[in-house]
Design an enzyme around this catalytic site. Structure first.
Site, mmCIF file in Angstrom:
data_model
loop_
_atom_site.group_PDB
_atom_site.id
_atom_site.type_symbol
_atom_site.label_atom_id
_atom_site.label_comp_id
_atom_site.label_asym_id
_atom_site.label_seq_id
_atom_site.Cartn_x
_atom_site.Cartn_y
_atom_site.Cartn_z
ATOM 1 N N ASP A 1 0.870 -1.179 0.000
ATOM 2 C CA ASP A 1 0.000 0.000 0.000
ATOM 3 C C ASP A 1 0.904 1.226 0.000
ATOM 4 O O ASP A 1 2.042 1.171 0.466
ATOM 5 C CB ASP A 1 -0.896 0.017 1.249
ATOM 6 C CG ASP A 1 -2.157 0.863 1.069
ATOM 7 O OD1 ASP A 1 -3.265 0.289 1.061
ATOM 8 O OD2 ASP A 1 -2.031 2.101 0.932
ATOM 9 N N ASP B 1 3.551 2.450 -4.700
ATOM 10 C CA ASP B 1 2.443 2.997 -5.480
ATOM 11 C C ASP B 1 2.085 2.000 -6.586
ATOM 12 O O ASP B 1 2.962 1.625 -7.378
ATOM 13 C CB ASP B 1 2.922 4.336 -6.085
ATOM 14 C CG ASP B 1 1.804 5.100 -6.770
ATOM 15 O OD1 ASP B 1 0.911 4.469 -7.375
ATOM 16 O OD2 ASP B 1 1.828 6.337 -6.709
ATOM 17 N N VAL B 2 0.812 1.621 -6.672
ATOM 18 C CA VAL B 2 0.411 0.627 -7.683
ATOM 19 C C VAL B 2 0.559 1.126 -9.115
ATOM 20 O O VAL B 2 0.553 0.324 -10.044
ATOM 21 C CB VAL B 2 -1.042 0.121 -7.498
ATOM 22 C CG1 VAL B 2 -1.193 -0.742 -6.274
ATOM 23 C CG2 VAL B 2 -2.048 1.264 -7.522
ATOM 24 N N SER C 1 -16.587 -3.252 -9.034
ATOM 25 C CA SER C 1 -17.619 -2.599 -8.220
ATOM 26 C C SER C 1 -18.952 -2.771 -8.942
ATOM 27 O O SER C 1 -18.980 -2.991 -10.163
ATOM 28 C CB SER C 1 -17.279 -1.103 -8.119
ATOM 29 O OG SER C 1 -18.367 -0.374 -7.592
ATOM 30 N N TYR D 1 -14.764 6.792 -12.016
ATOM 31 C CA TYR D 1 -14.699 5.566 -11.208
ATOM 32 C C TYR D 1 -15.471 4.442 -11.893
ATOM 33 O O TYR D 1 -14.959 3.320 -12.050
ATOM 34 C CB TYR D 1 -15.298 5.850 -9.826
ATOM 35 C CG TYR D 1 -15.271 4.674 -8.878
ATOM 36 C CD1 TYR D 1 -14.087 4.274 -8.271
ATOM 37 C CD2 TYR D 1 -16.433 3.964 -8.583
ATOM 38 C CE1 TYR D 1 -14.061 3.192 -7.393
ATOM 39 C CE2 TYR D 1 -16.422 2.897 -7.709
ATOM 40 C CZ TYR D 1 -15.228 2.505 -7.116
ATOM 41 O OH TYR D 1 -15.212 1.435 -6.245
ATOM 42 N N LYS E 1 -13.918 0.966 -13.321
ATOM 43 C CA LYS E 1 -14.280 -0.350 -12.787
ATOM 44 C C LYS E 1 -14.862 -1.246 -13.882
ATOM 45 O O LYS E 1 -14.693 -2.466 -13.863
ATOM 46 C CB LYS E 1 -15.248 -0.204 -11.608
ATOM 47 C CG LYS E 1 -14.590 0.415 -10.372
ATOM 48 C CD LYS E 1 -13.412 -0.419 -9.862
ATOM 49 C CE LYS E 1 -12.855 0.085 -8.550
ATOM 50 N NZ LYS E 1 -11.744 -0.725 -8.037
ATOM 51 N N THR F 1 -22.520 -1.039 -1.960
ATOM 52 C CA THR F 1 -22.142 -0.048 -0.946
ATOM 53 C C THR F 1 -21.818 -0.795 0.348
ATOM 54 O O THR F 1 -22.689 -1.411 0.954
ATOM 55 C CB THR F 1 -23.281 0.958 -0.711
ATOM 56 O OG1 THR F 1 -23.658 1.510 -1.976
ATOM 57 C CG2 THR F 1 -22.815 2.092 0.204
ATOM 58 N N SER G 1 -17.965 1.349 5.088
ATOM 59 C CA SER G 1 -16.508 1.542 5.027
ATOM 60 C C SER G 1 -16.193 3.020 4.808
ATOM 61 O O SER G 1 -17.052 3.783 4.363
ATOM 62 C CB SER G 1 -15.945 0.742 3.833
ATOM 63 O OG SER G 1 -16.478 1.281 2.630
HETATM 64 N N1 NAD Z 1 -15.947 0.320 0.049
HETATM 65 C C1 NAD Z 1 -16.865 0.115 -0.864
HETATM 66 O O1 NAD Z 1 -18.063 0.318 -0.615
HETATM 67 C C2 NAD Z 1 -16.483 -0.395 -2.220
HETATM 68 C C3 NAD Z 1 -17.504 -0.693 -3.128
HETATM 69 C C4 NAD Z 1 -17.166 -1.174 -4.378
HETATM 70 C C5 NAD Z 1 -15.843 -1.369 -4.735
HETATM 71 N N2 NAD Z 1 -14.863 -1.061 -3.836
HETATM 72 C C6 NAD Z 1 -13.480 -1.274 -4.265
HETATM 73 O O2 NAD Z 1 -12.842 -2.119 -3.344
HETATM 74 C C7 NAD Z 1 -11.452 -1.795 -3.257
HETATM 75 C C8 NAD Z 1 -11.094 -1.565 -1.803
HETATM 76 O O3 NAD Z 1 -11.918 -0.526 -1.313
HETATM 77 P P1 NAD Z 1 -11.884 -0.037 0.201
HETATM 78 O O4 NAD Z 1 -13.270 0.294 0.607
HETATM 79 O O5 NAD Z 1 -11.104 -0.993 1.014
HETATM 80 O O6 NAD Z 1 -11.113 1.346 0.002
HETATM 81 P P2 NAD Z 1 -9.993 2.024 0.929
HETATM 82 O O7 NAD Z 1 -9.898 3.436 0.478
HETATM 83 O O8 NAD Z 1 -10.268 1.736 2.366
HETATM 84 O O9 NAD Z 1 -8.694 1.209 0.500
HETATM 85 C C9 NAD Z 1 -8.014 1.429 -0.693
HETATM 86 C C10 NAD Z 1 -6.535 1.293 -0.391
HETATM 87 O O10 NAD Z 1 -5.825 1.463 -1.615
HETATM 88 C C11 NAD Z 1 -4.667 2.223 -1.315
HETATM 89 N N3 NAD Z 1 -4.222 2.923 -2.519
HETATM 90 C C12 NAD Z 1 -4.882 3.874 -3.210
HETATM 91 N N4 NAD Z 1 -4.130 4.297 -4.222
HETATM 92 C C13 NAD Z 1 -2.962 3.614 -4.162
HETATM 93 C C14 NAD Z 1 -1.783 3.636 -4.930
HETATM 94 N N5 NAD Z 1 -1.628 4.476 -5.962
HETATM 95 N N6 NAD Z 1 -0.795 2.770 -4.604
HETATM 96 C C15 NAD Z 1 -0.921 1.952 -3.535
HETATM 97 N N7 NAD Z 1 -1.999 1.906 -2.762
HETATM 98 C C16 NAD Z 1 -3.022 2.731 -3.077
HETATM 99 C C17 NAD Z 1 -5.109 3.218 -0.240
HETATM 100 O O11 NAD Z 1 -4.009 3.737 0.484
HETATM 101 C C18 NAD Z 1 -6.039 2.364 0.594
HETATM 102 O O12 NAD Z 1 -5.361 1.758 1.669
HETATM 103 C C19 NAD Z 1 -11.245 -0.567 -4.135
HETATM 104 O O13 NAD Z 1 -10.720 -0.955 -5.384
HETATM 105 C C20 NAD Z 1 -12.649 -0.005 -4.282
HETATM 106 O O14 NAD Z 1 -12.806 0.717 -5.467
HETATM 107 C C21 NAD Z 1 -15.150 -0.587 -2.588
#
Ligand code: NAD
Length: 260
Positions: free
Chosen positions: A44, A66-67, A146, A159, A163, A191, A194
């Site tokens: 991360d 960074d990804v 998503s 977004y 996705k 949703t 979180s």
């Molecule tokens: N939370 C929801 O309701 C939800 C719904 C649908 C999809 N998602 C997807 O699920 C995945 C996880 O979501 P989440 O709720 O845990 O989000 P989150 O924001 O809690 O976690 C995302 C993590 O990705 C890391 N990150 C972001 N950009 C980065 C980069 N450039 N390099 C390295 N790390 C990076 C962030 O630091 C964070 O820790 C995401 O891809 C999100 O789009 C989440």
């Protein structure tokens, strides 16, 4: 813990690499994988959140980066192999929402950033880890799409588009690696309770405007509640496990019937 007949976890001894490991959904996934015996390599850009996840997963390796950086991803793959041997499985969860707004009003820089993290980041992770996975003659990858990758979004247009791209990257990777017995699937969370969902409600404003957005999102869910990170983690573990041995190229909704 879900146990195998010999009493060990489903993922005992398996090396699983996870991007976005500081996030809510990846953290829930990591905790469950650790409980089932996996050796975890966590990545991360947020070192604090990364350390918090690692503290819940004894023995986990943490690699900050960074990804969107091919060099950082290569360093993550190398560090994983050096610590544990080649990865068996990959979870690519890093993602961002970007800013809200109609598609044609999105700033170019934001559009590029959302695609770089959500799409290129997932591709770089697959590119870095599938060569390790194939050395085992089988394996599994789970990407994070998503429900917004299936439906359009009037507000989160970059977004949603990104996705949608992840869902189709999943299918292409599944076809590329099917003959090698490497399965590639994605989850489509709805949703989930979180911080990311909270920040999407915050985009509507403060006070009543924010509450109205949250209530509107809730009203769209046939099961009448938001999901839990652990419920997404359960779906990810299923797709990573041998229980899904003949399942590849799937975008699995975890959404309280939102897409039904
Ligand atoms: N939370 C929801 O309701 C939800 C719904 C649908 C999809 N998602 C997807 O699920 C995945 C996880 O979501 P989440 O709720 O845990 O989000 P989150 O924001 O809690 O976690 C995302 C993590 O990705 C890391 N990150 C972001 N950009 C980065 C980069 N450039 N390099 C390295 N790390 C990076 C962030 O630091 C964070 O820790 C995401 O891809 C999100 O789009 C989440």
């Amino acid at each position: 813990m879900v146990s195998t007949p010999d009493g060990t976890g489903r993922f005992a001894g398996q090396v699983v690499a996870i991007t976005g490991a500081g996030g809510a959904l990846a953290r829930a996934t990591a905790v469950r994988l650790a409980a089932e015996g996996a050796k975890l390599a966590l990545f991360d850009r947020d070192t604090e959140k990364l350390a918090e996840t690692a503290a819940l997963c004894p023995g986990a390796l943490t690699v900050p980066g960074d990804v969107t950086s091919a060099a950082d991803m290569a360093a993550f793959a190398e560090a994983t192999q050096a610590a544990f041997g080649p990865a068996h499985k990959l979870v690519a969860a890093a993602g961002i929402l970007g800013k809200a707004g109609p598609a044609i009003e999105m700033e170019e820089e934001m559009w590029d950033r959302v695609f770089a993290i959500n799409v290129k980041g997932a591709w770089l992770a697959a590119r870095a880890f599938i060569p390790q996975i194939r050395t085992h003659g089988a394996g599994a990858v789970v990407l994070f799409s998503s429900t917004a990758g299936v439906m359009g979004s009037p507000t989160l247009s970059a977004y949603s588009a990104s996705k949608g791209a992840v869902s189709l990257l999943t299918r292409s990777l599944a076809l590329n690696h099917a003959a090698e017995n490497i399965r590639v699937n994605c989850v489509c969370p709805g949703t989930i309770d979180s911080p990311m969902s909270d920040s999407s409600f915050d985009m509507a404003g403060t006070g009543a405007a924010r509450d109205a957005r949250e209530a509107m999102m809730l009203a769209k869910i046939p099961m009448g509640r938001f999901g839990l990170p652990a419920e997404v983690a359960d779906a990810v573990l299923y797709l990573l496990s041998d229980s899904a041995a003949y399942t590849s190229g799937v975008a699995l909704p975890v959404d309280g019937a939102r897409l039904a």
